[in-house]
Design a protein around this motif. Structure first.
Motif, PDB file in Angstrom:
ATOM      1  N   UNK A  34      84.847 -22.080 -75.541  1.00  0.00           N
ATOM      2  CA  UNK A  34      83.510 -22.432 -76.035  1.00  0.00           C
ATOM      3  C   UNK A  34      82.700 -23.088 -74.915  1.00  0.00           C
ATOM      4  N   UNK A  65      77.194 -10.958 -68.838  1.00  0.00           N
ATOM      5  CA  UNK A  65      78.381 -11.737 -69.225  1.00  0.00           C
ATOM      6  C   UNK A  65      79.218 -10.991 -70.270  1.00  0.00           C
ATOM      7  N   UNK A 115      83.539 -18.168 -81.766  1.00  0.00           N
ATOM      8  CA  UNK A 115      82.810 -18.760 -80.649  1.00  0.00           C
ATOM      9  C   UNK A 115      81.454 -18.051 -80.583  1.00  0.00           C
ATOM     10  N   UNK A 116      80.374 -18.827 -80.580  1.00  0.00           N
ATOM     11  CA  UNK A 116      79.058 -18.188 -80.542  1.00  0.00           C
ATOM     12  C   UNK A 116      78.259 -18.720 -79.370  1.00  0.00           C
ATOM     13  N   UNK A 117      77.377 -17.865 -78.905  1.00  0.00           N
ATOM     14  CA  UNK A 117      76.464 -18.265 -77.838  1.00  0.00           C
ATOM     15  C   UNK A 117      75.105 -17.653 -78.179  1.00  0.00           C
ATOM     16  N   UNK A 158      84.256 -13.748 -80.334  1.00  0.00           N
ATOM     17  CA  UNK A 158      83.315 -14.288 -79.349  1.00  0.00           C
ATOM     18  C   UNK A 158      82.015 -13.517 -79.525  1.00  0.00           C
ATOM     19  N   UNK A 181      71.496 -16.360 -77.466  1.00  0.00           N
ATOM     20  CA  UNK A 181      70.574 -15.856 -76.440  1.00  0.00           C
ATOM     21  C   UNK A 181      69.214 -15.762 -77.122  1.00  0.00           C
ATOM     22  N   UNK A 229      81.337 -20.502 -72.660  1.00  0.00           N
ATOM     23  CA  UNK A 229      80.176 -19.820 -73.251  1.00  0.00           C
ATOM     24  C   UNK A 229      78.950 -20.718 -73.192  1.00  0.00           C
ATOM     25  N   UNK A 268      82.387 -11.639 -74.243  1.00  0.00           N
ATOM     26  CA  UNK A 268      82.053 -11.457 -75.661  1.00  0.00           C
ATOM     27  C   UNK A 268      82.745 -10.239 -76.254  1.00  0.00           C
TER      28      UNK A 268
END
Lengths: 63, 439
Positions: A56, B208, B181-183, B152, B185, A59, B212
């Motif tokens: 995490x 990236x 798991x997060x992101x 991810x 954008x 990220x 993911x």
């Protein structure tokens, strides 16, 4: 095991279950295989349910 | 010369001509552009027409929808088309043609036909879809496998959208204890920049992509629904060819956008996107749990089977052992008996031999003793015979001078005295003469 992917672990696990179900293993092998299968199960479950803080963080660091 | 006009006079003239020649309202097909709404609720825009081949603008006119008209038309349009009245749409509007001395030529919208826009959008979508199909990319994203572990997730959303919060909450509160798991954008999901901003977000994720498993494009909670960017060719072709599976939840009433068509999976809302990922992971977990249960039950069976076989075997071993032991016992008995008999015989032999040896030894010893006794007797006789006493008796004498036996004439001196010892007495004499012999 460390470098194993989830898919590899699951495939190996399926293989073990199949070979045990087919009854082709003797007791010594069986014990060994069951022990290994237990490790694989733990590994797979961990991938799905145990938080990896490093991941995490990585990220979060993407700009 | 009074032939010239002021600008105002000219414009007034033009206005009159326009008014007289365009007394009605007219249905006009055009594309909207630069649509904006001011504080009073009036809507200002540009109407344009593009060359269908070159896409160059070939006609342009300013337009206005007065607030009281716009209020009605806007909601009617949105309810019919499922999308807000905005730029870049093909519209069929009824307009009056105006010319204002100060502001020039413009079209005032008095009515709109949403079904035309629906048709235009459908036609436009068809064109985009056909193009994607011709390029062979339409189904590329759909064909990507969703990995077993798909947790991810790169999220394209407006950071402040309620739908984004719903999405995160849904993932975090899944009942299976699954980890995600997060992101984020961030991208503008509506407005002029939405297309470019979604593509920029995709590009950043692409850079990236190894980090993911999937992309979620979500939108929800916004007041207006504006879907043009989701039908656009650039967004669609980017998504279609994206190397990670894309799941959309862009919450709209209308049937489907081009983005929904090219995405791997399309659901209605951000919450549903979260559900999709949760279900997928839960399935993976269930598969492992199933393998685990199978393993446990087979192992148990195998162990109990081995146990009962072992029990049978041990019974066999017991019986066999008993039989074996009793057989061995009796064999050993025989051996012992034979051994005892043999030993007795051996002992008897030995005893006999021993007795004979003793006798032989005694005889030998007695023989030696006899011989030795005889030898001693001879020696005794000899010693008796040679003892000085007997020698003296036989006539020999011993000469002594100064207490010492004299055995040689050399030590004698004339006129000295010597003693002569006999067997029964002694005599002292003086030496008269010494005669020495050579021997």
């Amino acid at each position: 095991m460390e470098n194993m992917t989830y898919s590899q672990a699951r495939k190996e696990l399926e293989e073990i279950v199949r070979s045990i179900e087919s009854g082709e293993l003797d007791v010594d092998k069986l014990t060994e295989k069951v022990k290994h299968a237990g490790e694989l199960i733990a590994f797979c479950k961990e991938k799905l349910t145990k938080a990896d803080e490093d991941l995490q963080r990585m990220l979060d660091e993407i700009a | 010369m009074n032939q010239s006009l002021t600008l105002l006079e000219l414009n007034r003239f033009v206005r009159e001509v326009v008014k007289n020649n365009f007394p009605d309202t007219y249905w006009v097909r055009a594309e909207t552009s630069d649509v904006r709404r001011n504080a009073n609720g009036h809507c200002y825009l540009e109407f344009i027409e593009k060359d269908p081949v070159t896409q160059n603008i070939v006609a342009r006119a300013r337009g206005v929808i007065w607030a009281n008209t716009f209020r009605l038309l806007e909601s009617y349009f949105q309810s019919q088309t499922g999308t807000a009245f905005t730029s870049g749409m093909g519209v069929l509007v009824r307009v009056s043609v105006e010319f204002h001395e100060q502001y020039g030529y413009s079209l005032t919208v008095v009515d709109i036909d949403p079904s035309f826009t629906i048709g235009e959008m459908a036609r436009n979508r068809m064109l985009v879809i056909r193009r994607l199909e011709e390029e062979g990319v339409l189904r590329l994203n759909k064909e990507l496998p969703i990995p077993d572990v798909c947790n991810r997730i790169a999220v394209i959303s407006s950071a402040t959208a309620a739908g984004y919060g719903d999405f995160l909450h849904q993932l975090a509160s899944n009942p299976f204890g699954l980890i995600f798991y997060t992101k984020l954008f961030p991208a503008a999901m509506q407005g002029e920049n939405s297309e470019a901003s979604i593509i920029a977000a995709l590009e950043k994720i692409y850079e990236n992509r190894d980090m993911f498993d999937a992309v979620a494009i979500i939108r929800g909670g916004g007041a207006t629904s504006e879907l043009n960017c989701f039908d656009s060719y650039p967004v669609a072709t980017n998504c279609a060819q994206f190397p990670l599976p894309i799941v959309t939840g862009i919450g709209h009433e209308r049937d489907v956008t081009v983005l929904d068509m090219v995405a791997h999976t399309s659901v209605k809302t951000p919450t549903a996107v979260a559900e999709f990922f949760i279900d997928h992971q839960a399935e993976s977990l269930a598969r492992i749990t199933d393998l685990q249960q199978r393993l446990v039950s087979i192992a148990r069976q195998a162990i109990s089977r081995e146990n009962s076989e072992l029990a049978l075997l041990s019974k066999d071993v017991y019986h066999h052992s008993i039989a074996f032991l009793s057989k061995q016992n009796s064999e050993i008995g025989n051996v012992v008996f034979m051994l005892r008999a043999y030993s007795q015989k051996q002992l008897d032999t030995l005893r006999q031999e021993h007795k004979e040896q003793v006798v032989r030894f005694r005889n030998a010893v007695e023989h030696v003793i006899r011989i030795e006794k005889h030898r001693i007797e001879n020696a005794a006789q000899y010693f008796e015979m040679v003892s000085p006493k007997n020698v003296l008796k036989r006539g020999y004498t011993i000469t002594v001078q100064n207490g010492k036996i004299v055995t040689s004439a050399t030590s004698l001196v004339e006129n000295e005295c010597i003693e002569t010892i006999f067997s029964d007495g002694k005599a002292t004499s003086e030496i008269k003469n010494i005669e020495k012999w050579k021997i």
